[in-house]
Write an enzyme that holds these catalytic residues in place. Sequence first.
Site, PDB file in Angstrom:
ATOM      1  N   CYS A 216       2.883   7.040  -6.929  1.00  0.00           N
ATOM      2  CA  CYS A 216       3.744   8.211  -7.139  1.00  0.00           C
ATOM      3  C   CYS A 216       2.898   9.461  -6.921  1.00  0.00           C
ATOM      4  O   CYS A 216       1.888   9.639  -7.590  1.00  0.00           O
ATOM      5  CB  CYS A 216       4.302   8.201  -8.557  1.00  0.00           C
ATOM      6  SG  CYS A 216       5.000   9.790  -9.040  1.00  0.00           S
TER       7      CYS A 216
ATOM      8  N   CYS B  86       8.687  12.434 -10.949  1.00  0.00           N
ATOM      9  CA  CYS B  86       9.039  13.206  -9.755  1.00  0.00           C
ATOM     10  C   CYS B  86      10.260  14.085 -10.030  1.00  0.00           C
ATOM     11  O   CYS B  86      10.320  15.229  -9.576  1.00  0.00           O
ATOM     12  CB  CYS B  86       9.292  12.278  -8.568  1.00  0.00           C
ATOM     13  SG  CYS B  86       7.758  11.630  -7.858  1.00  0.00           S
TER      14      CYS B  86
ATOM     15  N   ASN C 184      -4.660   7.572   3.868  1.00  0.00           N
ATOM     16  CA  ASN C 184      -4.309   6.901   5.119  1.00  0.00           C
ATOM     17  C   ASN C 184      -2.798   6.955   5.329  1.00  0.00           C
ATOM     18  O   ASN C 184      -2.042   6.558   4.428  1.00  0.00           O
ATOM     19  CB  ASN C 184      -4.731   5.427   5.062  1.00  0.00           C
ATOM     20  CG  ASN C 184      -4.433   4.691   6.347  1.00  0.00           C
ATOM     21  OD1 ASN C 184      -5.063   4.939   7.366  1.00  0.00           O
ATOM     22  ND2 ASN C 184      -3.451   3.806   6.317  1.00  0.00           N
ATOM     23  N   GLU C 185      -2.371   7.447   6.453  1.00  0.00           N
ATOM     24  CA  GLU C 185      -0.948   7.428   6.818  1.00  0.00           C
ATOM     25  C   GLU C 185      -0.043   7.719   5.619  1.00  0.00           C
ATOM     26  O   GLU C 185       0.827   6.923   5.271  1.00  0.00           O
ATOM     27  CB  GLU C 185      -0.586   6.088   7.482  1.00  0.00           C
ATOM     28  CG  GLU C 185      -1.291   5.881   8.807  1.00  0.00           C
ATOM     29  CD  GLU C 185      -0.840   4.618   9.544  1.00  0.00           C
ATOM     30  OE1 GLU C 185      -0.245   3.719   8.911  1.00  0.00           O
ATOM     31  OE2 GLU C 185      -1.093   4.521  10.754  1.00  0.00           O
TER      32      GLU C 185
ATOM     33  N   ARG D 246       0.864  -1.186   0.000  1.00  0.00           N
ATOM     34  CA  ARG D 246       0.000   0.000   0.000  1.00  0.00           C
ATOM     35  C   ARG D 246       0.892   1.223   0.000  1.00  0.00           C
ATOM     36  O   ARG D 246       2.103   1.106   0.156  1.00  0.00           O
ATOM     37  CB  ARG D 246      -0.939  -0.018   1.213  1.00  0.00           C
ATOM     38  CG  ARG D 246      -0.180  -0.067   2.510  1.00  0.00           C
ATOM     39  CD  ARG D 246      -1.095   0.002   3.709  1.00  0.00           C
ATOM     40  NE  ARG D 246      -0.289   0.169   4.912  1.00  0.00           N
ATOM     41  CZ  ARG D 246      -0.773   0.459   6.102  1.00  0.00           C
ATOM     42  NH1 ARG D 246      -2.064   0.593   6.287  1.00  0.00           N
ATOM     43  NH2 ARG D 246       0.030   0.612   7.133  1.00  0.00           N
TER      44      ARG D 246
ATOM     45  N   LYS E 291      -3.190 -10.063   9.989  1.00  0.00           N
ATOM     46  CA  LYS E 291      -4.142 -10.987  10.623  1.00  0.00           C
ATOM     47  C   LYS E 291      -3.843 -11.166  12.113  1.00  0.00           C
ATOM     48  O   LYS E 291      -4.707 -11.563  12.884  1.00  0.00           O
ATOM     49  CB  LYS E 291      -4.165 -12.344   9.909  1.00  0.00           C
ATOM     50  CG  LYS E 291      -2.910 -13.183  10.041  1.00  0.00           C
ATOM     51  CD  LYS E 291      -3.078 -14.518   9.327  1.00  0.00           C
ATOM     52  CE  LYS E 291      -1.850 -15.402   9.496  1.00  0.00           C
ATOM     53  NZ  LYS E 291      -0.655 -14.840   8.819  1.00  0.00           N
TER      54      LYS E 291
ATOM     55  N   GLU F 130      -6.213   6.115  15.763  1.00  0.00           N
ATOM     56  CA  GLU F 130      -5.921   4.679  15.856  1.00  0.00           C
ATOM     57  C   GLU F 130      -5.045   4.421  17.066  1.00  0.00           C
ATOM     58  O   GLU F 130      -4.159   5.201  17.390  1.00  0.00           O
ATOM     59  CB  GLU F 130      -5.136   4.179  14.628  1.00  0.00           C
ATOM     60  CG  GLU F 130      -5.874   4.170  13.323  1.00  0.00           C
ATOM     61  CD  GLU F 130      -5.006   3.590  12.193  1.00  0.00           C
ATOM     62  OE1 GLU F 130      -4.056   2.828  12.487  1.00  0.00           O
ATOM     63  OE2 GLU F 130      -5.277   3.902  11.033  1.00  0.00           O
TER      64      GLU F 130
ATOM     65  N   HIS G 195      -2.737  -8.593  13.981  1.00  0.00           N
ATOM     66  CA  HIS G 195      -2.839  -7.302  14.667  1.00  0.00           C
ATOM     67  C   HIS G 195      -4.051  -7.315  15.595  1.00  0.00           C
ATOM     68  O   HIS G 195      -5.117  -7.807  15.238  1.00  0.00           O
ATOM     69  CB  HIS G 195      -2.978  -6.171  13.643  1.00  0.00           C
ATOM     70  CG  HIS G 195      -2.742  -4.810  14.235  1.00  0.00           C
ATOM     71  ND1 HIS G 195      -3.640  -4.205  15.082  1.00  0.00           N
ATOM     72  CD2 HIS G 195      -1.698  -3.961  14.137  1.00  0.00           C
ATOM     73  CE1 HIS G 195      -3.158  -3.033  15.460  1.00  0.00           C
ATOM     74  NE2 HIS G 195      -1.979  -2.861  14.901  1.00  0.00           N
TER      75      HIS G 195
HETATM   76 ZN    ZN Z   1       7.255   9.565  -8.797  1.00  0.00          ZN
END
Ligand code: ZN
Length: 667
Positions: free
Chosen positions: A112, A157, A146-147, A108, A347, A298, A349
Amino acid sequence: MKLPVFPYGGDYNPEQWPREVWEEDVALMGRAHVNVATLPVFGWAALEPEEGRFEFEWLDDILDRLHRGGVTACLATATASVPAWLTQRYPDVLVVGEDGVRRKHGNRHTFCPNSPNYRRLATLLVRKLAERYGQHPALLLWHVNNEYGGYCFCDQCAAAFRGWLRARYGTLAELNDRWYTSFWGHTYTDWEQIDTPTKNGEHSIQALKIDYHRFQSESLLDCYRAEAQVLREVTPDVPITTNLMGAFFPLDYHQWAKEMNVVSWDNYPYYNAEPADVAFAHALMRGLKEGQPFLLLEQSPSQQNWAPYNRLKPPGQLRLQSYQAVAHGADSVMYFQWRRGRGGIEKLHGAVMEHGGSPENRVFREVAALGAELQRVGGEIQGKRVPARVAVLFDWPNWWGLRYSSGPSKDLDYPKVVRAFFAALHGLGIQVEVVSPSADMAPFDVIVAPLLTMLRQEDADRITCRVEQGASLVATFFSGLTDDTDRVYLEGPPGPWREVLGISVEETDALPPELPNGLRWGEDEEHDATLLADRVRLEGAEVLATYTRDFYAGEPAVTRNRHGEGRAYYVATLPEAAGLRHLISLVCAERGVVSPLPDGPPPAGIEVTARGDLLFLLNYGAHPATVRLPEGSFVDHLTGDSHAETCRLEPLAVLILQEANSPREAP
Ligand SMILES: [Zn+2]
């Protein structure tokens, strides 16, 4: 921003479960006093199984069920984990790692941030979600992505970086000057020569690396901004957040917080984390938005799965940790996650519902009991602020610069040094806000600036001005060395603070762990000194402590300078904990900054925090402790018990005290 409920609940992944489990989930959430579910954080593949074909029926169903069950939604935009079809069709979305290798699909946070395809497809999904659920009665707030965190080093980039640099510096001549590229003959003659700092690339120009951090942090922030812009357009009244991660190296959260309606963060301390270090993280997150309450989005109800040793939280510890967050400004208590997954790397956690679990399980019972308590007392606490007269400064670009500094010591660990100063204040029971050096200093009477090697001229000037008005500044070794592109101030350290501190630094020694120096305060007090030792020349300051060893024994190690109405201290080395406590006590006493307790520092193991008119007392110790209270009589919100003069805390105990006859209740 105050939410209509004190959110209690957390991450919920219904897309991993058949619908018969959903019915059970909603019923059990009721038993656990859960009033918010965060979903569908990783739901993109389920919401858009192929490009342009959206399936919302399942989310309609679960949101309706949650709403009927009295559970609100912290609705995630689901853009953190990209579907397999997406990277198959648009491989430019996949990040290139620092090694220069393009990642394959999987995991995850592997998009980019400068991929136009990612931005286009993510914001389209967000628009569909906002249009469909913007009026849903369960919608409490938006949870973007998320995070955020992964950097990318791809050619897209690189091109965007060059554009960012052109906008920042205007001309190559200016860039060459600011980056000091005449070093080793690294002068650029064409913008196209500038590349991303991959492992096999440029590492000798530290300004390039610092700017690459600024650029990637901003690129990811632009992804957040793109989503937030859609949400503001469609649902202008719904607050927006994204979950941060405390002292997280890649992102300059001081820039991020400006774009968030409310700061939220994920707290996962190791089992042996010091309470002071966890308190530091809360104070850092609270300080991102001038002390406004934040959301604890969290934490694990039991154990993690990614630490070296994933210990269970013994009975009472979850409650204690949750109230620590609340004491330090959290306006919610939320978990990852509701139900343990059946497969995948998480699984194992911790979750409220264990594998094969039931409401009789210990963790569920503790979660339910805490939920019932917070339902009673949360509303009383919500929105109240944690006042602080002391600022500890923390700065991400300074952290990046120190990480890439070649010398003077391999042990230079910026957050560790800042935490050491914070811990001294915490141990004294003194409330602290952790803020950017660019923050407004007007609220603070004591400004502690540990290891601020990169010191921007304008920040230095503003802080000096606050000292002139009467504040105390505590600056340390290896500070004021460089400007914001890592060029050394030609007058030498502490650069722009030379006059306010009344000293200059001639040399800096690195102390190996086995060769500490010593600090002597007057006749009787002596402490070890570690890490670095500056050799200080006095230019108006007085000496408070001297070194005890080496060829600079007897030279100044701690100094104090009068400047305007204020004082400026220089700590030329890192004192051991007792030495820091000695120093900080001295500085705070001089300004009349004290703990909320009449005896000053709380007993060992006890944490004290004032939040609004509430006094939180928590016992982390293994033994009962007795605390002397301020004058008056107090009621504990949790038990209804009255306390006067003293109170006793058993191990793991939490007290939330309010004066029984507080002025607003007086006739
Ligand atoms: Zn990139």
